[in-house]
Design an enzyme around this catalytic site. Structure first.
Site, PDB file in Angstrom:
ATOM      1  N   SER A   1       0.834  -1.204   0.000  1.00  0.00           N
ATOM      2  CA  SER A   1       0.000   0.000   0.000  1.00  0.00           C
ATOM      3  C   SER A   1       0.872   1.258   0.000  1.00  0.00           C
ATOM      4  CB  SER A   1      -0.947   0.010   1.205  1.00  0.00           C
ATOM      5  OG  SER A   1      -0.246  -0.235   2.397  1.00  0.00           O
TER       6      SER A   1
ATOM      7  N   ASP B   1       5.855  -7.041   2.957  1.00  0.00           N
ATOM      8  CA  ASP B   1       4.863  -7.477   1.970  1.00  0.00           C
ATOM      9  C   ASP B   1       5.573  -7.851   0.672  1.00  0.00           C
ATOM     10  OD1 ASP B   1       2.217  -7.947   1.458  1.00  0.00           O
ATOM     11  OD2 ASP B   1       1.658  -5.846   1.158  1.00  0.00           O
TER      12      ASP B   1
ATOM     13  N   LYS C   1       4.610 -11.444   4.015  1.00  0.00           N
ATOM     14  CA  LYS C   1       3.192 -11.675   3.708  1.00  0.00           C
ATOM     15  C   LYS C   1       3.037 -11.799   2.207  1.00  0.00           C
ATOM     16  CE  LYS C   1      -0.085  -8.277   3.733  1.00  0.00           C
ATOM     17  NZ  LYS C   1      -0.658  -8.379   2.384  1.00  0.00           N
TER      18      LYS C   1
ATOM     19  N   GLU D   1      -9.363  -9.806   4.126  1.00  0.00           N
ATOM     20  CA  GLU D   1      -9.735  -8.427   3.774  1.00  0.00           C
ATOM     21  C   GLU D   1     -11.101  -8.357   3.112  1.00  0.00           C
ATOM     22  OE1 GLU D   1      -6.644  -6.243   1.820  1.00  0.00           O
ATOM     23  OE2 GLU D   1      -7.946  -4.524   1.402  1.00  0.00           O
TER      24      GLU D   1
HETATM   25  O1  KIV Z   1      -0.395  -3.417   1.722  1.00  0.00           O
HETATM   26  C1  KIV Z   1      -1.165  -3.344   2.689  1.00  0.00           C
HETATM   27  O2  KIV Z   1      -1.284  -2.320   3.370  1.00  0.00           O
HETATM   28  C2  KIV Z   1      -1.966  -4.529   3.009  1.00  0.00           C
HETATM   29  C3  KIV Z   1      -3.036  -4.353   4.023  1.00  0.00           C
HETATM   30  C4  KIV Z   1      -4.241  -3.847   3.337  1.00  0.00           C
HETATM   31  C5  KIV Z   1      -3.281  -5.597   4.798  1.00  0.00           C
HETATM   32  O3  KIV Z   1      -1.779  -5.561   2.436  1.00  0.00           O
END
Ligand code: KIV
Length: 276
Positions: free
Chosen positions: A48, A86, A116, A184
């Site tokens: 994000s 992420d 993640k 989500e």
């Molecule tokens: O990238 C992000 O902020 C996310 C959240 C929405 C869990 O994956």
């Protein structure tokens, strides 16, 4: 009481004990240090950052280099907070080998605690990552990296069939060894069903109150981001307005000459030679 960093075994332990926790994002040192000072237990350096940091309209296009660049200062800023990196679109979907290589790189270069990745069909890859010693958090429901293929930002699991598919995927991801699962944008009954079905914690973002942990993007929950606001976002503060007010005050005092004052000036007397 001093904050103590969560460990991977704590995720299941908290769930067994019925102890809820909270999860937000950070993308730089200062925000990470602010989250670290708060009671929030987990930071995601989410893709994000595409929207919050880079001004893009989707998360697709963020690279491993972008992620690593942002995860490093977050880890430095938040020593008492569990930090998740992420995996960006295209860095893990080609093969388990590609996923292992990129996830290892993320852990080794940033020193984050876990990675993640998104996808209801990722159990086989997650199994291989876990076998390679990589702690994995799954992410199902609305998966922003592939949201365009489901018609955009829409609630998932809204029919008995799609809810059953989410439950099946969640069980497979748990069996593959993920230590927790982000869910989500699903109806709250689906969030609850997932929580009840899994031994690992369900980290809900737009998944209702009956999950193990609530997730929100920091720039959303603090009222800093001025783009799209999903229904599930609550502004717990209005930092954007405070910042604009502060900037306007700075501007006002700069133009009316009240800043800098005695306190914010170097007041030592110096004889200035007359050169002109
Ligand atoms: O990238 C992000 O902020 C996310 C959240 C929405 C869990 O994956």
């Amino acid at each position: 009481m001093a904050k103590k960093k969560m460990t991977i075994p704590d995720f299941r332990k908290y769930k067994e004990e019925g102890r809820k926790f909270a999860y937000t994002t950070a993308y730089d040192y200062t925000m990470a240090s602010i989250v670290n000072e708060s009671d929030v237990e987990i930071i995601l350096v989410g893709d994000s950052l595409a929207m919050c940091m880079l001004g893009r309209s989707t998360t697709v296009g963020v690279t491993m280099e972008d992620m690593i660049h942002h995860i490093k200062p977050v880890v430095l800023g938040a020593p008492e907070t569990f930090v998740v990196g992420d995996m960006p679109f295209g860095s893990y979907n080609q093969s388990p080998e590609q996923a292992i290589a990129n996830a290892s790189r993320m852990l080794m270069e940033t020193n984050c605690d876990a990675i993640k990745l998104e996808g209801a069909n990722m159990a086989p890859t997650i199994r291989r990552l876990v076998e390679a010693g990589i702690p994995v958090m799954g992410h199902i429901g609305l998966t922003p990296q592939t949201a365009s293929s489901v018609g955009g930002f829409k609630v998932q699991g809204g029919t008995p069939e799609s809810a059953a598919a989410l439950l099946k995927a969640a069980k497979e991801i748990e069996a593959a060894g993920a230590f927790s699962l982000v869910v989500e944008c699903v109806p709250k009954v689906v969030g609850k069903a997932l929580r009840d079905a899994l031994e690992i914690p369900v980290l809900g973002i737009g998944a209702g109150p009956d999950v193990d942990c609530q997730v929100l993007v920091s720039y959303d929950l603090l009222g800093m981001y001025n783009g799209f606001k999903p229904k599930f976002v609550k502004h717990f503060a209005n930092i954007r307005q405070l910042m604009v007010d502060g900037l306007n005050q700075f501007h006002q005092e700069s133009v009316d000459g009240t800043f800098p004052d005695e306190e914010t000036s170097f007041n030592k007397a110096v004889d200035i030679p007359k050169l002109y």
